[in-house]
Motif scaffolding. Structure first.
Motif, PDB file in Angstrom:
ATOM      1  N   VAL A  79     156.246  84.148  -2.054  1.00 12.59           N
ATOM      2  CA  VAL A  79     155.137  83.579  -2.817  1.00 12.59           C
ATOM      3  C   VAL A  79     155.735  82.606  -3.825  1.00 12.59           C
ATOM      4  O   VAL A  79     156.949  82.607  -4.061  1.00 12.59           O
ATOM      5  N   PHE A  80     154.884  81.803  -4.437  1.00 14.31           N
ATOM      6  CA  PHE A  80     155.374  80.729  -5.293  1.00 14.31           C
ATOM      7  C   PHE A  80     154.856  80.891  -6.719  1.00 14.31           C
ATOM      8  O   PHE A  80     153.800  81.486  -6.952  1.00 14.31           O
ATOM      9  N   ALA A  81     155.614  80.326  -7.649  1.00 16.64           N
ATOM     10  CA  ALA A  81     155.295  80.502  -9.067  1.00 16.64           C
ATOM     11  C   ALA A  81     153.883  80.032  -9.385  1.00 16.64           C
ATOM     12  O   ALA A  81     153.160  80.676 -10.154  1.00 16.64           O
ATOM     13  N   GLY A  82     153.449  78.937  -8.794  1.00 16.20           N
ATOM     14  CA  GLY A  82     152.104  78.428  -9.059  1.00 16.20           C
ATOM     15  C   GLY A  82     151.022  79.398  -8.621  1.00 16.20           C
ATOM     16  O   GLY A  82     149.994  79.546  -9.294  1.00 16.20           O
ATOM     17  N   GLU A  83     151.246  80.081  -7.496  1.00 17.54           N
ATOM     18  CA  GLU A  83     150.282  81.079  -7.025  1.00 17.54           C
ATOM     19  C   GLU A  83     150.233  82.262  -7.979  1.00 17.54           C
ATOM     20  O   GLU A  83     149.162  82.807  -8.280  1.00 17.54           O
ATOM     21  N   VAL A  84     151.412  82.683  -8.448  1.00 17.61           N
ATOM     22  CA  VAL A  84     151.490  83.797  -9.399  1.00 17.61           C
ATOM     23  C   VAL A  84     150.742  83.449 -10.683  1.00 17.61           C
ATOM     24  O   VAL A  84     149.975  84.257 -11.225  1.00 17.61           O
ATOM     25  N   ASP A  85     150.950  82.222 -11.178  1.00 18.75           N
ATOM     26  CA  ASP A  85     150.264  81.781 -12.390  1.00 18.75           C
ATOM     27  C   ASP A  85     148.751  81.758 -12.185  1.00 18.75           C
ATOM     28  O   ASP A  85     147.978  82.111 -13.090  1.00 18.75           O
ATOM     29  N   GLN A  86     148.333  81.347 -11.004  1.00 23.48           N
ATOM     30  CA  GLN A  86     146.903  81.299 -10.696  1.00 23.48           C
ATOM     31  C   GLN A  86     146.288  82.700 -10.738  1.00 23.48           C
ATOM     32  O   GLN A  86     145.209  82.910 -11.304  1.00 23.48           O
ATOM     33  N   LEU A  87     146.999  83.674 -10.151  1.00 25.28           N
ATOM     34  CA  LEU A  87     146.492  85.039 -10.186  1.00 25.28           C
ATOM     35  C   LEU A  87     146.438  85.558 -11.622  1.00 25.28           C
ATOM     36  O   LEU A  87     145.469  86.228 -12.009  1.00 25.28           O
ATOM     37  N   ARG A  88     147.448  85.253 -12.409  1.00 26.22           N
ATOM     38  CA  ARG A  88     147.442  85.715 -13.797  1.00 26.22           C
ATOM     39  C   ARG A  88     146.222  85.154 -14.537  1.00 26.22           C
ATOM     40  O   ARG A  88     145.586  85.863 -15.338  1.00 26.22           O
ATOM     41  N   ASP A  89     145.851  83.911 -14.267  1.00 22.84           N
ATOM     42  CA  ASP A  89     144.658  83.322 -14.880  1.00 22.84           C
ATOM     43  C   ASP A  89     143.395  84.060 -14.424  1.00 22.84           C
ATOM     44  O   ASP A  89     142.482  84.305 -15.222  1.00 22.84           O
ATOM     45  N   ARG A  90     143.349  84.405 -13.146  1.00 25.82           N
ATOM     46  CA  ARG A  90     142.176  85.119 -12.623  1.00 25.82           C
ATOM     47  C   ARG A  90     142.069  86.503 -13.273  1.00 25.82           C
ATOM     48  O   ARG A  90     140.983  86.960 -13.617  1.00 25.82           O
ATOM     49  N   LEU A  91     143.192  87.181 -13.417  1.00 27.77           N
ATOM     50  CA  LEU A  91     143.191  88.510 -14.024  1.00 27.77           C
ATOM     51  C   LEU A  91     142.841  88.443 -15.506  1.00 27.77           C
ATOM     52  O   LEU A  91     142.238  89.378 -16.049  1.00 27.77           O
ATOM     53  N   ALA A  92     143.203  87.350 -16.154  1.00 26.39           N
ATOM     54  CA  ALA A  92     142.823  87.167 -17.552  1.00 26.39           C
ATOM     55  C   ALA A  92     141.301  87.129 -17.687  1.00 26.39           C
ATOM     56  O   ALA A  92     140.732  87.691 -18.625  1.00 26.39           O
TER      57      ALA A  92
ATOM     58  N   MET B  93     169.632  79.678 -19.008  1.00 30.17           N
ATOM     59  CA  MET B  93     169.438  80.351 -17.728  1.00 30.17           C
ATOM     60  C   MET B  93     170.375  81.547 -17.582  1.00 30.17           C
ATOM     61  O   MET B  93     170.012  82.575 -17.016  1.00 30.17           O
ATOM     62  N   GLU B  94     171.579  81.435 -18.126  1.00 33.83           N
ATOM     63  CA  GLU B  94     172.526  82.551 -18.045  1.00 33.83           C
ATOM     64  C   GLU B  94     171.978  83.778 -18.757  1.00 33.83           C
ATOM     65  O   GLU B  94     172.149  84.909 -18.291  1.00 33.83           O
ATOM     66  N   ASP B  95     171.291  83.555 -19.891  1.00 30.65           N
ATOM     67  CA  ASP B  95     170.707  84.683 -20.617  1.00 30.65           C
ATOM     68  C   ASP B  95     169.617  85.353 -19.791  1.00 30.65           C
ATOM     69  O   ASP B  95     169.491  86.583 -19.781  1.00 30.65           O
ATOM     70  N   VAL B  96     168.815  84.539 -19.085  1.00 29.26           N
ATOM     71  CA  VAL B  96     167.741  85.085 -18.252  1.00 29.26           C
ATOM     72  C   VAL B  96     168.330  85.914 -17.128  1.00 29.26           C
ATOM     73  O   VAL B  96     167.880  87.035 -16.846  1.00 29.26           O
ATOM     74  N   LEU B  97     169.367  85.392 -16.477  1.00 34.35           N
ATOM     75  CA  LEU B  97     170.000  86.112 -15.375  1.00 34.35           C
ATOM     76  C   LEU B  97     170.634  87.418 -15.850  1.00 34.35           C
ATOM     77  O   LEU B  97     170.542  88.455 -15.187  1.00 34.35           O
ATOM     78  N   ALA B  98     171.280  87.358 -17.019  1.00 33.65           N
ATOM     79  CA  ALA B  98     171.896  88.569 -17.558  1.00 33.65           C
ATOM     80  C   ALA B  98     170.836  89.621 -17.854  1.00 33.65           C
ATOM     81  O   ALA B  98     171.013  90.822 -17.589  1.00 33.65           O
ATOM     82  N   GLY B  99     169.699  89.175 -18.375  1.00 27.81           N
ATOM     83  CA  GLY B  99     168.618  90.105 -18.662  1.00 27.81           C
ATOM     84  C   GLY B  99     168.049  90.733 -17.406  1.00 27.81           C
ATOM     85  O   GLY B  99     167.711  91.932 -17.403  1.00 27.81           O
ATOM     86  N   LEU B 100     167.963  89.954 -16.341  1.00 30.02           N
ATOM     87  CA  LEU B 100     167.423  90.477 -15.091  1.00 30.02           C
ATOM     88  C   LEU B 100     168.268  91.618 -14.527  1.00 30.02           C
ATOM     89  O   LEU B 100     167.764  92.442 -13.764  1.00 30.02           O
ATOM     90  N   ASP B 101     169.532  91.642 -14.874  1.00 33.73           N
ATOM     91  CA  ASP B 101     170.410  92.685 -14.355  1.00 33.73           C
ATOM     92  C   ASP B 101     170.668  93.816 -15.350  1.00 33.73           C
ATOM     93  O   ASP B 101     171.459  94.723 -15.067  1.00 33.73           O
ATOM     94  N   TYR B 102     169.967  93.799 -16.485  1.00 35.36           N
ATOM     95  CA  TYR B 102     170.184  94.858 -17.463  1.00 35.36           C
ATOM     96  C   TYR B 102     169.747  96.216 -16.914  1.00 35.36           C
ATOM     97  O   TYR B 102     170.286  97.261 -17.305  1.00 35.36           O
TER      98      TYR B 102
ATOM     99  N   SER C 133     162.374  76.472 -11.686  1.00 40.48           N
ATOM    100  CA  SER C 133     163.028  75.263 -12.190  1.00 40.48           C
ATOM    101  C   SER C 133     162.188  74.548 -13.243  1.00 40.48           C
ATOM    102  O   SER C 133     162.715  73.806 -14.083  1.00 40.48           O
ATOM    103  N   ARG C 134     160.874  74.749 -13.233  1.00 38.02           N
ATOM    104  CA  ARG C 134     160.009  74.073 -14.203  1.00 38.02           C
ATOM    105  C   ARG C 134     160.150  74.667 -15.596  1.00 38.02           C
ATOM    106  O   ARG C 134     160.149  73.933 -16.596  1.00 38.02           O
ATOM    107  N   THR C 135     160.234  75.984 -15.653  1.00 35.19           N
ATOM    108  CA  THR C 135     160.134  76.666 -16.939  1.00 35.19           C
ATOM    109  C   THR C 135     161.373  77.458 -17.334  1.00 35.19           C
ATOM    110  O   THR C 135     161.498  77.876 -18.487  1.00 35.19           O
ATOM    111  N   GLY C 136     162.270  77.693 -16.367  1.00 39.79           N
ATOM    112  CA  GLY C 136     163.448  78.502 -16.653  1.00 39.79           C
ATOM    113  C   GLY C 136     163.160  79.970 -16.787  1.00 39.79           C
ATOM    114  O   GLY C 136     164.008  80.733 -17.284  1.00 39.79           O
TER     115      GLY C 136
END
Length: 444
Positions: free
Chosen positions: A42-55, A1-10, A248-251
């Motif tokens: 908005v929530f991660a599950g909603e975002v994932d749902q939209l990504r599936d629709r756009l696919a 998780m620290e690597d993800v956070l560090a990347g977000l602030d690059y 929290s599910r996927t990091g």
């Protein structure tokens, strides 16, 4: 998780264009800390749902309709105006669903479209120079030093306004307002206008289809609600970064300010802060492509934003101008197609067709908007790719901001009800007319 956070602030190490000149950075940090403590919009599950629709749309199995205000205002976040925008998108979607014979993904430029890029940092009137208006989330439109000073408290106000807007959208689209039968009745009012007689045949076909579904015992519960997602330009980093959370599910990181985020023509530099930041979140991402875009530009953006070539991840939104799209778009489409990548292709026929009248009004001609849209479809037919959607600036109100359409709005009429603080929008009737004309393209 620290690597993800560090990347977000690059992105902080890179050039972040189109950011305000905040007068008090301590106040900015305080506002950002507040945003980081607030619940997600908005929530991660909603975002994932939209990504599936756009696919599905990227595969040619669905069509994207994205529309809403050029720039939302805090004062405009009323129940009536939100309802009218949602209503207009629903009406357009019914027409497009029938014409495309496939699902239409409904996405509003809503609940976050508060920040705007500017061509100049300052504006001068009558010899007085002040900072440019950058949207309600940054400063005020009134031309006074107090109003035009960037105010970090507006970041927090933007969150709360987006939250109330989302609450209403969810209520409207899940509580019966989106009933297909009701939406179709609204459209019949449009086609009964003699000026729109050419669309009456299609409306009657939709009417028969609706009655056929009812007669067959279609699930009326499913007909009374619909999916509706929101989007905005990810422009203001002091808002987008604190709204980004680790799932929290996927990091992995999700920007919880919106389901869909796009980067504009002014901020899509490969080595810039915006593209780097968006490359690190799981949301579906859009990129605006202007008339100077090359095939190599598009391929490099794909490598940066969609290295795994994941359908639904990346949407290219072309905004090339009616006089340029037929020449500029096909080489880009071919380069991407030949590479094997499958982004979703969407047209923004608004931003490449702006004009200013002799009286000083920024406007667009409806015929130019339609000409670019037709050029978009023609380019895809030429290359053999799928024209997957439209992205338009619209309002559900009867404004007079764009010239033409079946109402024949002329230059003298613009002053009647010109309400946009930034770019001109299609009004309710022009938006529906556009949907009927898009359907004619889809059924060619």
């Amino acid at each position: 998780m620290e690597d993800v956070l560090a990347g977000l602030d690059y992105w902080r190490n890179l050039e972040a264009k189109q950011q305000p000149s905040w007068p008090d950075m301590a106040a900015v940090r305080e506002a950002s800390a507040e945003l980081a403590s607030f619940p997600p919009l908005v929530f991660a599950g909603e975002v994932d749902q939209l990504r599936d629709r756009l696919a599905a749309a990227a595969r040619g199995e669905a069509f994207l309709l994205m529309g809403g205000d050029c720039a939302e205002t805090f004062a405009g976040a009323t129940a009536e105006q939100i309802r009218n925008r949602v209503k207009t998108v629903l009406q357009m979607a019914v027409v497009l669903t029938y014409g495309a014979s496939m699902p239409v993904i409904k996405v509003g430029r809503m609940a976050g479209q508060f920040a705007k890029p500017r061509s100049n940092d300052f504006e001068t009137r009558n010899g007085v120079t002040l900072p440019a208006y950058r949207g309600d989330i940054v400063n005020g439109y009134d031309f006074t030093p107090e109003s035009r000073e960037a105010n970090p408290r507006r970041l927090v106000q933007g969150y709360h306004t987006a939250s109330s807007t989302l609450n209403l959208i969810r209520a409207f689209t899940q509580g019966g307002f989106a009933d297909l039968r009701q939406v179709h009745e609204w459209n019949k009012g449009f086609t009964e206008n003699p000026a729109n007689a050419r669309y009456n045949r299609l409306a009657k076909e939709i009417d028969r289809a609706v009655h056929f579904m009812i007669a067959c015992g279609a699930d009326l519960g499913e007909m009374t609600r619909t999916e509706f997602f929101v989007s905005h330009e990810a422009l203001l980093m002091d808002y987008e970064r604190p709204m980004t959370r680790i799932d929290s599910r996927t990091g992995t990181a999700y920007n919880t300010s919106s389901h869909f985020l796009w980067v504009g023509e002014r901020t899509r530099d490969l080595d810039g802060a915006h593209v780097d930041f968006l490359s690190r979140v799981r949301n579906p991402i859009g990129v605006k492509l202007g008339p100077t875009t090359t095939g190599d530009d598009a391929l490099r953006l794909i490598d940066k934003l969609d290295p795994d070539r994941e359908p639904g991840r990346l949407t290219f939104i072309t905004r090339m101008g009616a006089d340029k799209i037929r020449d500029a778009l096909p080489p880009v489409l071919k380069a991407v197609h030949d590479s094997g990548a499958t982004p979703l292709w969407v047209t923004d026929p608004m931003h490449g067709n702006g004009i200013t009248t002799p009286t000083g009004y920024k406007t667009r001609r409806f015929d130019d908007v339609m000409d670019e849209l037709k050029g978009f479809f023609a380019a895809h037919r030429e290359v053999g790719t799928f024209p997957g959607g439209i992205h338009v600036e619209l309002t559900g109100d009867d404004v007079t901001e764009c010239l033409g359409g079946s109402e024949n709005i002329d230059e003298a009429s613009l002053a009647t009800r010109y309400e946009s603080l930034c770019d001109p929008r299609l009004n309710h009737m022009q938006s529906l007319e556009l949907a009927f004309q898009v359907t004619e393209e889809l059924t060619r």
